[in-house]
Design an enzyme around this catalytic site. Sequence first.
Site, PDB file in Angstrom:
ATOM      1  N   ASP A 111      34.275  61.034  26.692  1.00  9.94           N
ATOM      2  CA  ASP A 111      35.336  61.957  27.088  1.00  9.94           C
ATOM      3  C   ASP A 111      35.031  62.475  28.482  1.00  9.94           C
ATOM      4  O   ASP A 111      33.873  62.724  28.810  1.00  9.94           O
ATOM      5  CB  ASP A 111      35.418  63.121  26.094  1.00  9.94           C
ATOM      6  CG  ASP A 111      35.915  62.633  24.745  1.00  9.94           C
ATOM      7  OD1 ASP A 111      36.999  62.035  24.701  1.00  9.94           O
ATOM      8  OD2 ASP A 111      35.195  62.829  23.751  1.00  9.94           O
TER       9      ASP A 111
ATOM     10  N   SER B 173      22.100  54.772   8.428  1.00 10.97           N
ATOM     11  CA  SER B 173      21.587  55.102   9.766  1.00 10.97           C
ATOM     12  C   SER B 173      21.745  56.596  10.041  1.00 10.97           C
ATOM     13  O   SER B 173      22.527  57.284   9.380  1.00 10.97           O
ATOM     14  CB  SER B 173      22.334  54.279  10.821  1.00 10.97           C
ATOM     15  OG  SER B 173      23.730  54.373  10.626  1.00 10.97           O
TER      16      SER B 173
ATOM     17  N   HIS C  57      26.541  56.549   7.986  1.00  7.53           N
ATOM     18  CA  HIS C  57      25.892  56.904   9.255  1.00  7.53           C
ATOM     19  C   HIS C  57      25.928  58.432   9.327  1.00  7.53           C
ATOM     20  O   HIS C  57      27.012  59.029   9.344  1.00  7.53           O
ATOM     21  CB  HIS C  57      26.685  56.285  10.418  1.00  7.53           C
ATOM     22  CG  HIS C  57      26.178  56.617  11.783  1.00  7.53           C
ATOM     23  ND1 HIS C  57      25.119  55.952  12.377  1.00  7.53           N
ATOM     24  CD2 HIS C  57      26.580  57.543  12.696  1.00  7.53           C
ATOM     25  CE1 HIS C  57      24.905  56.445  13.595  1.00  7.53           C
ATOM     26  NE2 HIS C  57      25.784  57.416  13.804  1.00  7.53           N
TER      27      HIS C  57
ATOM     28  N   PHE D 229      33.650  71.535  16.521  1.00  2.00           N
ATOM     29  CA  PHE D 229      33.660  70.069  16.687  1.00  2.00           C
ATOM     30  C   PHE D 229      34.959  69.469  16.160  1.00  2.00           C
ATOM     31  O   PHE D 229      35.526  68.570  16.763  1.00  2.00           O
ATOM     32  CB  PHE D 229      32.522  69.431  15.891  1.00  2.00           C
ATOM     33  CG  PHE D 229      31.171  69.600  16.522  1.00  2.00           C
ATOM     34  CD1 PHE D 229      31.031  69.933  17.852  1.00  2.00           C
ATOM     35  CD2 PHE D 229      30.021  69.423  15.764  1.00  2.00           C
ATOM     36  CE1 PHE D 229      29.790  70.090  18.430  1.00  2.00           C
ATOM     37  CE2 PHE D 229      28.769  69.581  16.327  1.00  2.00           C
ATOM     38  CZ  PHE D 229      28.660  69.910  17.660  1.00  2.00           C
TER      39      PHE D 229
ATOM     40  N   GLU E 191      22.052  59.527  13.310  1.00  7.84           N
ATOM     41  CA  GLU E 191      22.345  59.711  14.739  1.00  7.84           C
ATOM     42  C   GLU E 191      21.684  60.982  15.275  1.00  7.84           C
ATOM     43  O   GLU E 191      21.728  62.029  14.627  1.00  7.84           O
ATOM     44  CB  GLU E 191      23.869  59.793  14.919  1.00  7.84           C
ATOM     45  CG  GLU E 191      24.300  60.003  16.358  1.00  7.84           C
ATOM     46  CD  GLU E 191      25.803  59.941  16.508  1.00  7.84           C
ATOM     47  OE1 GLU E 191      26.435  58.974  16.011  1.00  7.84           O
ATOM     48  OE2 GLU E 191      26.357  60.874  17.124  1.00  7.84           O
TER      49      GLU E 191
HETATM   50  P1  FAD Z   1      38.724  54.229  22.715  1.00  5.64           P
HETATM   51  O1  FAD Z   1      38.511  53.241  21.653  1.00  5.64           O
HETATM   52  O2  FAD Z   1      38.873  53.731  24.113  1.00  5.64           O
HETATM   53  O3  FAD Z   1      39.993  55.097  22.306  1.00  5.64           O
HETATM   54  C1  FAD Z   1      40.280  56.324  22.963  1.00  5.64           C
HETATM   55  C2  FAD Z   1      41.776  56.618  22.878  1.00  5.64           C
HETATM   56  O4  FAD Z   1      42.483  55.706  23.724  1.00  5.64           O
HETATM   57  C3  FAD Z   1      42.380  56.427  21.473  1.00  5.64           C
HETATM   58  O5  FAD Z   1      43.376  57.401  21.304  1.00  5.64           O
HETATM   59  C4  FAD Z   1      42.992  55.035  21.533  1.00  5.64           C
HETATM   60  O6  FAD Z   1      44.071  54.870  20.633  1.00  5.64           O
HETATM   61  C5  FAD Z   1      43.472  55.006  22.983  1.00  5.64           C
HETATM   62  N1  FAD Z   1      43.525  53.650  23.559  1.00  5.64           N
HETATM   63  C6  FAD Z   1      42.618  52.659  23.433  1.00  5.64           C
HETATM   64  N2  FAD Z   1      42.986  51.570  24.130  1.00  5.64           N
HETATM   65  C7  FAD Z   1      44.180  51.876  24.709  1.00  5.64           C
HETATM   66  C8  FAD Z   1      45.088  51.179  25.576  1.00  5.64           C
HETATM   67  N3  FAD Z   1      44.829  49.929  25.990  1.00  5.64           N
HETATM   68  N4  FAD Z   1      46.201  51.820  25.990  1.00  5.64           N
HETATM   69  C9  FAD Z   1      46.472  53.099  25.588  1.00  5.64           C
HETATM   70  N5  FAD Z   1      45.651  53.810  24.779  1.00  5.64           N
HETATM   71  C10 FAD Z   1      44.516  53.208  24.356  1.00  5.64           C
HETATM   72  N6  FAD Z   1      31.009  60.312  22.867  1.00  5.64           N
HETATM   73  C11 FAD Z   1      30.073  60.344  23.851  1.00  5.64           C
HETATM   74  O7  FAD Z   1      30.377  60.828  24.958  1.00  5.64           O
HETATM   75  N7  FAD Z   1      28.810  59.875  23.660  1.00  5.64           N
HETATM   76  C12 FAD Z   1      28.415  59.319  22.492  1.00  5.64           C
HETATM   77  O8  FAD Z   1      27.266  58.897  22.351  1.00  5.64           O
HETATM   78  C13 FAD Z   1      29.387  59.250  21.424  1.00  5.64           C
HETATM   79  N8  FAD Z   1      29.067  58.680  20.240  1.00  5.64           N
HETATM   80  C14 FAD Z   1      30.042  58.543  19.267  1.00  5.64           C
HETATM   81  C15 FAD Z   1      29.733  57.843  18.093  1.00  5.64           C
HETATM   82  C16 FAD Z   1      30.697  57.667  17.104  1.00  5.64           C
HETATM   83  C17 FAD Z   1      30.328  56.898  15.852  1.00  5.64           C
HETATM   84  C18 FAD Z   1      32.008  58.222  17.283  1.00  5.64           C
HETATM   85  C19 FAD Z   1      33.043  58.067  16.191  1.00  5.64           C
HETATM   86  C20 FAD Z   1      32.318  58.908  18.451  1.00  5.64           C
HETATM   87  C21 FAD Z   1      31.353  59.065  19.454  1.00  5.64           C
HETATM   88  N9  FAD Z   1      31.640  59.691  20.675  1.00  5.64           N
HETATM   89  C22 FAD Z   1      30.688  59.763  21.665  1.00  5.64           C
HETATM   90  C23 FAD Z   1      32.965  60.287  20.894  1.00  5.64           C
HETATM   91  C24 FAD Z   1      33.934  59.317  21.626  1.00  5.64           C
HETATM   92  O9  FAD Z   1      33.457  59.032  22.917  1.00  5.64           O
HETATM   93  C25 FAD Z   1      35.292  60.017  21.686  1.00  5.64           C
HETATM   94  O10 FAD Z   1      35.850  60.096  20.409  1.00  5.64           O
HETATM   95  C26 FAD Z   1      36.275  59.453  22.703  1.00  5.64           C
HETATM   96  O11 FAD Z   1      37.350  60.380  22.825  1.00  5.64           O
HETATM   97  C27 FAD Z   1      36.873  58.126  22.321  1.00  5.64           C
HETATM   98  O12 FAD Z   1      35.974  57.122  22.383  1.00  5.64           O
HETATM   99  P2  FAD Z   1      36.330  55.662  21.809  1.00  5.64           P
HETATM  100  O13 FAD Z   1      35.191  54.799  22.129  1.00  5.64           O
HETATM  101  O14 FAD Z   1      36.792  55.751  20.422  1.00  5.64           O
HETATM  102  O15 FAD Z   1      37.558  55.323  22.777  1.00  5.64           O
END
Ligand code: FAD
Length: 286
Positions: free
Chosen positions: A107, A13, A264, A214, A15
């Site tokens: 974020d 895929s 990806h 980045f 992005e």
């Molecule tokens: P989470 O899975 O919620 O994790 C974030 C942090 O919180 C981690 O340190 C985790 O350990 C911690 N955490 C999780 N659950 C808990 C809990 N219950 N208690 C305490 N701590 C916890 N960003 C964008 O804005 N837009 C996008 O389109 C985008 N696409 C992305 C695509 C990919 C494939 C990747 C790898 C990243 C992408 N990002 C995007 C970046 C992403 O939003 C950031 O990395 C963000 O900081 C974390 O998102 P996450 O979904 O991994 O968060």
Amino acid sequence: MMESQKQYNPKFSFEFFPPKTEEAVSKLQTTQAALAGLNPDFFSVTFGAGASSRDMTFETVLDIHTKTGIEAVPHISCVGSHKDKIKEILASYIDHDIRHLVVLRGDLPSGSVSYGQFHYASELVAFIRQETGAHFHIEVAAYPEFHPQASSPTTDLRNFKNKIEAGANSAITQYFYNPFAYYRFIDNCEKLNIDIPIVAGIMPIVNGTQLLRFSEICGAEIPRWILKRLQEFGDDRASIRAFGIDVATELCAHLLANGAPGLHFYTMNQSMASVAIWQNLGIAQR
Ligand code: FAD
């Protein structure tokens, strides 16, 4: 090693991010046409903070699908969002028969302090399942070198598992240049009985300064041998590009040979490096 991943047929895929200017729109159209020729499994489109950026994700997804016929997958993030807004977005995706999402926390933009109604991606995954059942195939993010805000590697792994227990079907990793970090991550996932496909995220190096910026933010490690080379190339973009293609080709070949369930590509809306890597890997004709 990687036993849990070997059961899956590799998926490929690309992005994109939603373009903001007329010029960027037309550049993305050229890019998506070039990459559609490789017949990937899907394209995905990132999701930014702010209403206009969010609408652009939707428009870009519809445009890509209409023009290329290839599945286009919206990312959706929950930071700063409210449940009503997320419901609205999901309803419009269902209306347009979109069945695949990349679900993230996102974020907080600098200066913002409120996370809104969701704090973690696992909560958004659970909410999407609660509201829409099994309609969507849900991808989530994984971090072989660990998320920069994680309190410890073990906690980060457990938090990753929470997203799967909340209903995620597969994952895409943050980019990395050390395949052993990924293999070790998969081994650790296996120990936690995580066996969904965890596709490797690949960032072809095309711009050294941008890559450093980045990587600083997302916590991806740039190995010293890559950094030193980039410093030596300076502004010589052709050499950086050739080196970047070489490094990514070797990394991808290693990953596929060891059972990675797909790649990806973070394309930065450019096609040249991704096309060259595919051709080098011999997966151009699928
Ligand atoms: P989470 O899975 O919620 O994790 C974030 C942090 O919180 C981690 O340190 C985790 O350990 C911690 N955490 C999780 N659950 C808990 C809990 N219950 N208690 C305490 N701590 C916890 N960003 C964008 O804005 N837009 C996008 O389109 C985008 N696409 C992305 C695509 C990919 C494939 C990747 C790898 C990243 C992408 N990002 C995007 C970046 C992403 O939003 C950031 O990395 C963000 O900081 C974390 O998102 P996450 O979904 O991994 O968060």
